[in-house]
Design an enzyme around this catalytic site. Structure first.
Site, PDB file in Angstrom:
ATOM      1  CD  GLU A 202      -2.651  -1.118   2.453  1.00 17.44           C
ATOM      2  OE1 GLU A 202      -2.696  -0.112   3.334  1.00 17.44           O
ATOM      3  OE2 GLU A 202      -3.529  -2.194   2.645  1.00 17.44           O
TER       4      GLU A 202
ATOM      5  CB  CYS B 282       2.255   7.210   3.506  1.00 16.51           C
ATOM      6  SG  CYS B 282       2.545   6.004   4.697  1.00 16.51           S
TER       7      CYS B 282
ATOM      8  CB  CYS C 272       5.295  -5.646   8.925  1.00 18.62           C
ATOM      9  SG  CYS C 272       6.554  -5.101  10.023  1.00 18.62           S
TER      10      CYS C 272
ATOM     11  CB  CYS D  45       2.379  -3.836  16.376  1.00 11.69           C
ATOM     12  SG  CYS D  45       4.117  -3.416  15.935  1.00 11.69           S
TER      13      CYS D  45
ATOM     14  CB  CYS E 114      -0.034  -2.900  13.266  1.00 18.35           C
ATOM     15  SG  CYS E 114       0.679  -2.408  11.468  1.00 18.35           S
TER      16      CYS E 114
ATOM     17  CB  CYS F  91      -0.638   1.540   7.251  1.00 19.11           C
ATOM     18  SG  CYS F  91       0.565   0.554   6.583  1.00 19.11           S
TER      19      CYS F  91
END
Ligand code: SAH
Ligand code: SF4
Length: 361
Positions: free
Chosen positions: A99, A112, A119, A123, A126, A347
């Protein structure tokens, strides 16, 4: 399928430095300055194809196209918000998606970008972390996001009028940029030298990967370093970012102090406010004490709720109270203005929505 395989074999021009493009021109038995012309087409005019590079002799264009492709990621989905924010889901040559977000403000245009496909940090709050991790992006794929977004800015600009130019880049999309350190550094260099963005207008956000912060302390690119702290103590941080427990808050703070001492640059601390979790007065006071005396800035990010995480956004009053404690303590504080609220703004949400749709899950 044929086309994808073909593209996969070709070298992408996006991602090559000026020196590499000059060497490529030489390799194809052309004058070196042709490399500079290619750089201009790729990085400043943001073209999609080699055919569009009209100041190159047509025979050279043909030879170049046999070996290379511009190599920009394809737009797989677009979401436009009423406030001008545009969110793109971009598909890389191997089919992976990331994204990127285009954020026009009155005084600047920010974008951004992502540094990895998914990832590995995961987290707890997230959406990117939930969508799984595939691989690092290449420099061409990182810079390619900015070039695609620059094209997006161009569409909609009336003919004859100069299109608005992206002025700021933040590495706050998917992924942990300091896990992909060399690519992040090369991308910053390309964005600076070839695209023409000032180093100080670029921000790299890290979850607090201490070895990466230490490398930045040595290399000192003149960027803004943002640290996603989210918690003033280890107990809370471990709950939010379980995989990074190897580097505690004290060690992150030490690395930041060394960074500030070496670079004399202000560090930004990002703090995602999660209702009833890390947004109390006690945490605000603890955070204020932790950051006291350091050249820094706190950016409060009210949580953008992601389904399935169990976390909620705090009330406006709680955000205000938290903000008040920090500013009373003399810290420089800003609150991130929510953009693109009517699209999947957080995100990782767009990619996750696509995955969920694809798997029916
Ligand atoms: N991996 C890096 C950079 C990408 S995340 C990092 O974590 O810093 C960029 C920022 O967005 C981080 O501060 C992250 O905590 C925050 N963020 C992620 N998901 C969010 C959400 N749903 N709502 C608000 N902020 C979020
Ligand atoms: Fe990765 Fe940053 Fe999301 Fe954490 S907040 S999972 S580090 S992208």
């Amino acid at each position: 399928m044929q086309i994808v395989a073909e593209t996969g074999r070709k070298r992408a021009l996006a991602g090559m430095t000026l020196a590499e493009l000059r060497a490529l021109a030489r390799e194809l038995r052309e004058a070196e300055y042709r490399g500079g012309q290619i750089a201009d087409w790729v990085y400043r005019r943001c073209v999609n194809s080699i055919e569009e590079m009209t100041n190159l002799p047509s025979a050279f264009r043909e030879r170049l196209a046999e070996e290379c492709t511009v190599g920009l990621p394809e737009v797989a989905a677009t979401q436009r918000s009423k406030d001008g924010t545009i969110k793109l889901l971009l598909r890389m040559a191997d089919g992976n998606t990331v994204e990127s977000v285009y954020l026009p403000y009155e005084d600047r245009i920010s974008c951004c970008i992502s540094s990895q496909v998914g990832c590995p940090v995961r987290c707890a709050f997230c959406a990117t972390g939930l969508s799984g991790y595939a691989r690092n992006l290449t420099p061409g794929e990182v810079v390619g996001q900015v070039l695609r977004m620059q094209q997006t800015a161009r569409t909609g600009t009336p003919a004859g009028e100069e299109s608005p130019r992206i002025s700021h880049v933040v590495f706050m999309g998917m992924g942990e940029p300091l896990f992909n350190y060399d690519t992040t550094m090369k991308s910053l260099g390309l964005l600076n030298r070839e695209v023409g963005l000032a180093m100080r207008r670029m921000t790299v956000s890290t979850v607090g990967f201490v070895p990466g912060i230490r490398r930045l302390t040595v290399d000192q690119p003149q960027i803004t370093l943002a640290i996603s702290l989210h918690a003033p103590n280890d107990v809370l941080r471990k709950r939010l970012i379980p995989t990074m427990h190897q580097w505690g808050v004290a060690e992150i703070m030490d690395a930041c102090r060394e960074y500030v001492a070496a670079t004399n640059r202000r560090v930004t601390f990002e703090y995602c406010l999660l209702d009833g979790v890390n947004d109390g007065t006690a945490e605000a006071e603890e955070l204020a004490a932790l950051l006291q005396g350091l050249l820094c800035h706190v950016n409060l990010i009210p949580y953008n709720a992601v389904g399935g995480t169990g976390f909620r956004a705090p009330s406006a009053q709680r955000v205000k109270d938290f903000y008040g404690v920090l500013s009373q303590a003399g810290l420089r504080v800003t609150q991130r203005v929510q953009r693109g609220a009517d699209v999947d703004a957080a995100c990782g949400q767009l990619r996750r929505a696509e995955q969920t749709a694809a798997t029916g899950g």
